[in-house]
Design a protein around this motif. Structure first.
Motif, short mmCIF file in Angstrom:
data_model
loop_
_atom_site.label_atom_id
_atom_site.label_comp_id
_atom_site.label_asym_id
_atom_site.label_seq_id
_atom_site.Cartn_x
_atom_site.Cartn_y
_atom_site.Cartn_z
N ILE A 378 0.85 -1.19 0.00
CA ILE A 378 0.00 0.00 0.00
C ILE A 378 0.88 1.24 0.00
O ILE A 378 1.55 1.54 1.00
CB ILE A 378 -0.95 0.01 1.21
N THR A 379 0.88 1.93 -1.11
CA THR A 379 1.55 3.23 -1.22
C THR A 379 0.54 4.32 -0.90
O THR A 379 -0.65 4.04 -0.68
CB THR A 379 2.07 3.42 -2.65
N VAL A 380 0.99 5.56 -0.91
CA VAL A 380 0.06 6.67 -0.69
C VAL A 380 -1.00 6.68 -1.78
O VAL A 380 -2.20 6.88 -1.51
CB VAL A 380 0.82 8.01 -0.65
N GLU A 381 -0.58 6.44 -3.02
CA GLU A 381 -1.52 6.41 -4.14
C GLU A 381 -2.53 5.27 -3.99
O GLU A 381 -3.72 5.43 -4.26
CB GLU A 381 -0.77 6.28 -5.46
N LYS A 382 -2.03 4.11 -3.56
CA LYS A 382 -2.92 2.95 -3.38
C LYS A 382 -3.90 3.21 -2.24
O LYS A 382 -5.08 2.83 -2.30
CB LYS A 382 -2.10 1.69 -3.10
N PHE A 383 -3.42 3.88 -1.18
CA PHE A 383 -4.28 4.22 -0.05
C PHE A 383 -5.44 5.08 -0.55
O PHE A 383 -6.61 4.83 -0.22
CB PHE A 383 -3.47 4.97 1.01
N ALA A 384 -5.12 6.11 -1.33
CA ALA A 384 -6.16 7.00 -1.87
C ALA A 384 -7.14 6.23 -2.76
O ALA A 384 -8.35 6.48 -2.75
CB ALA A 384 -5.52 8.15 -2.65
N ALA A 389 -12.57 3.76 -3.31
CA ALA A 389 -13.45 2.61 -3.50
C ALA A 389 -14.53 2.55 -2.42
O ALA A 389 -15.62 2.01 -2.65
CB ALA A 389 -12.63 1.33 -3.49
N SER A 390 -14.25 3.13 -1.25
CA SER A 390 -15.23 3.13 -0.15
C SER A 390 -16.44 4.00 -0.47
O SER A 390 -17.50 3.86 0.16
CB SER A 390 -14.59 3.63 1.15
N LYS A 391 -16.29 4.90 -1.44
CA LYS A 391 -17.38 5.81 -1.77
C LYS A 391 -18.58 5.08 -2.35
O LYS A 391 -19.68 5.64 -2.42
CB LYS A 391 -16.88 6.88 -2.75
N ALA A 392 -18.37 3.81 -2.76
CA ALA A 392 -19.50 3.04 -3.25
C ALA A 392 -20.52 2.78 -2.15
O ALA A 392 -21.71 2.60 -2.42
CB ALA A 392 -19.00 1.71 -3.84
N LEU A 393 -20.06 2.77 -0.90
CA LEU A 393 -20.95 2.53 0.24
C LEU A 393 -21.14 3.76 1.11
O LEU A 393 -22.17 3.90 1.77
CB LEU A 393 -20.40 1.39 1.11
N PHE A 394 -20.16 4.65 1.14
CA PHE A 394 -20.20 5.82 2.02
C PHE A 394 -20.09 7.08 1.16
O PHE A 394 -19.03 7.37 0.61
CB PHE A 394 -19.08 5.77 3.06
N TYR A 395 -21.19 7.81 1.06
CA TYR A 395 -21.24 8.99 0.20
C TYR A 395 -20.47 10.15 0.81
O TYR A 395 -20.47 10.35 2.03
CB TYR A 395 -22.70 9.39 -0.03
N GLY A 396 -19.80 10.91 -0.04
CA GLY A 396 -19.21 12.17 0.37
C GLY A 396 -17.81 12.09 0.94
O GLY A 396 -17.33 13.06 1.53
N THR A 401 -8.26 14.42 1.53
CA THR A 401 -8.22 14.80 2.94
C THR A 401 -8.03 13.59 3.85
O THR A 401 -7.23 13.62 4.80
CB THR A 401 -9.52 15.54 3.32
N ILE A 402 -8.76 12.53 3.55
CA ILE A 402 -8.69 11.32 4.39
C ILE A 402 -7.30 10.69 4.29
O ILE A 402 -6.71 10.30 5.30
CB ILE A 402 -9.78 10.32 3.97
N THR A 403 -6.77 10.59 3.09
CA THR A 403 -5.45 9.98 2.91
C THR A 403 -4.39 10.77 3.65
O THR A 403 -3.54 10.19 4.36
CB THR A 403 -5.11 9.89 1.42
N GLU A 404 -4.43 12.10 3.52
CA GLU A 404 -3.44 12.93 4.21
C GLU A 404 -3.53 12.75 5.72
O GLU A 404 -2.51 12.70 6.42
CB GLU A 404 -3.67 14.40 3.84
N PHE A 405 -4.73 12.65 6.26
CA PHE A 405 -4.91 12.53 7.70
C PHE A 405 -4.29 11.23 8.23
O PHE A 405 -3.62 11.24 9.27
CB PHE A 405 -6.40 12.57 8.05
#
Length: 483
Positions: A378-384, A389-396, A401-405
């Protein structure tokens, strides 16, 4: 001299059925499985008795082990007329037919210095079980030529600590099964292989004990359950059909290459019915199908526990409000999504709420949802990419921002550290944040009428949960927590 410890014997009764040519006679198909430490041929003498009466006497056979030290010897035996056999039928079909028979197989190995033996005794009923092979009629159950309407339950491990089980406790559960007019127990495949206490109990002989994403996963499933499991099981037990899964469409599954789009099709069975939101005492909420092998319901506390706190009048149907209060989640507390229930205040505010999480919720959950992620780089790009991919279940979700955090304080070149950062994100998204927010909103909106308590489990003496590395507390670990 051949040491006794080098040999172990297991009896497998493959089939007990009526002789097709002479219906009043029975045949037994017996397999003796021997594990031996010797790679040289063994001169064996085999004796088989049924209820102490000889079926095979002093049969000489040379046994040669395979490279793994395993030997199998098969016998098809016609039971003589001097051994009376009662046709077995399940509970509520024919009374006083659940007779058990004692089958003993003994092997003796002769050597110049003497002889040693190994024997095992099994108790079994004489019955032939079958399920209709016609896909249009599957499943229907037949025992010794008599069609049976299945009435039963699922058997899960009676205690999470198997060593704490007693024969008396298991027998009490089985007696209760018969008393409730059940005639079938479906042994849940996700549990444990039950002991001889379970299968050798007289009461279990009043019921039938029934056993059972992406394209890559479908291929792996077919490889394991069709190619290998089906081959092994049908080779060892020819007395009944093999079903690759549950739920299942039976033999029709083969038409869809064993990965049916709807494996619980109501036209075929077998179906699983899980319905937590409808009133469980209303019979109209249950599906009508040929065979329903699982009902998922919110369980009540055991009757023995109720009786320590409530009078008997509260524990009979119709149950009292104090008992119904236990299962208010299904039709009273949250029949709506939490967000809508909180907005419309359609929930009870007189309940204290205890909500909790464990320290590393995401570690095992991420591995269950995405098998193989524990080996992923898992690289930074892969993390993002994974966040996206989570947006399919969790909108918005904002992947940047999430990756940086989650990666800002992590060594981005350390694969294990990056993987753990993703596990932390996944646990926060799926469990930690929703659980905390739920407890917080419940406290705020209850206006002082109740209390919401929230905990995070950060220490545990032993046991850390499934798919969980040492030093972490993963999803489900609280059920193993020590005081």
């Amino acid at each position: 001299m051949l040491a006794m410890a080098q040999n172990s014997l297991t009896i497998c009764l493959s089939k007990a059925e009526r002789d097709q040519k002479t219906p009043n006679r029975w045949t037994l198909a017996v397999s003796a499985h021997i594990e031996t430490g010797s790679q040289t041929p063994l001169d064996a003498i085999i004796d088989i008795t049924l209820d102490g009466k000889p079926l095979v006497a002093k049969h000489s056979q040379q046994l040669t082990a395979d490279p793994l030290g395993s030997v199998k010897s098969d016998f098809v035996i016609t039971i003589p007329n001097n051994i009376p056999i009662t046709s077995w039928y399940p509970n509520d079909v024919a009374d006083n037919t659940q007779q058990l028979y004692s089958l003993q197989v003994r092997l003796s190995f002769t050597r110049q210095s003497g002889s040693v033996g190994s024997d095992q005794t099994n108790r079994f009923p004489d019955h032939k079980s079958d399920a209709e092979p016609d896909p249009r009629r599957w499943p229907h159950f037949e025992v010794n030529g008599h069609r049976v309407f299945a009435k039963g339950s699922n058997w899960i491990p009676a205690n999470v600590l198997q060593e704490d089980l007693t024969e008396a406790y298991v027998r009490d559960l089985l007696v209760s099964t018969v008393s409730a007019n059940m005639n079938m127990l479906r042994v849940w495949g996700g549990g444990v292989y039950e002991s001889d206490v379970f299968y050798g109990n007289n009461e279990i002989e009043s019921v039938i004990a029934a056993f059972v994403s992406d394209e890559r996963h479908k291929q792996n499933y077919r490889e394991l359950f069709v190619k290998h499991m089906q081959t092994l099981v049908t080779a060892g037990d020819t007395s009944r059909p093999f079903v690759t899964s549950s739920p299942s469409n039976g033999l029709r599954d083969k038409v869809e290459n064993y990965t049916a789009k709807d494996p619980g099709d109501l036209r075929y069975g077998d179906v699983h019915s899980y319905n937590y939101m409808s009133p469980q005492w209303d019979s109209s909420v249950y599906p009508r199908d040929k065979f329903i092998s699982e009902y998922g319901q919110l369980s009540y506390t055991s009757l023995d526990t109720w009786r320590t706190a409530l009078p008997d009048s509260d524990t009979t149907y119709q149950t009292s409000s104090s008992v119904r209060h236990k299962n208010r989640l299904g039709d009273s507390v949250l029949p709506l999504l939490a967000q809508k229930a909180f907005t419309t205040h359609q929930y009870y505010t007189d309940l204290d709420m205890l909500s909790g999480i464990v320290q590393n919720e995401g570690t095992s959950l991420a591995q269950m949802v995405a098998p193989g992620i524990q080996n992923m780089t898992i690289t930074v790009e892969k993390f993002a990419e994974l966040v996206n991919a989570s947006k399919a279940l969790f909108y918005g979700l904002n992947k940047t921002t999430i990756t940086e955090f989650y990666v800002k304080h992590v060594n981005n070149s350390d694969p294990q550290a990056m993987r753990q950062a993703y596990y932390d994100y996944y646990g926060d998204l799926l469990i930690k944040c929703p659980t905390y927010l739920f407890a917080k909103k419940y406290q705020e909106l209850s206006a002082g009428k109740s209390n919401a308590h929230f905990y995070e489990l950060t220490y545990q003496g032993k046991g850390v949960g499934w798919l969980c590395p040492a030093g972490q507390l993963c999803h489900g670990a609280e059920v193993l927590a020590e005081a």
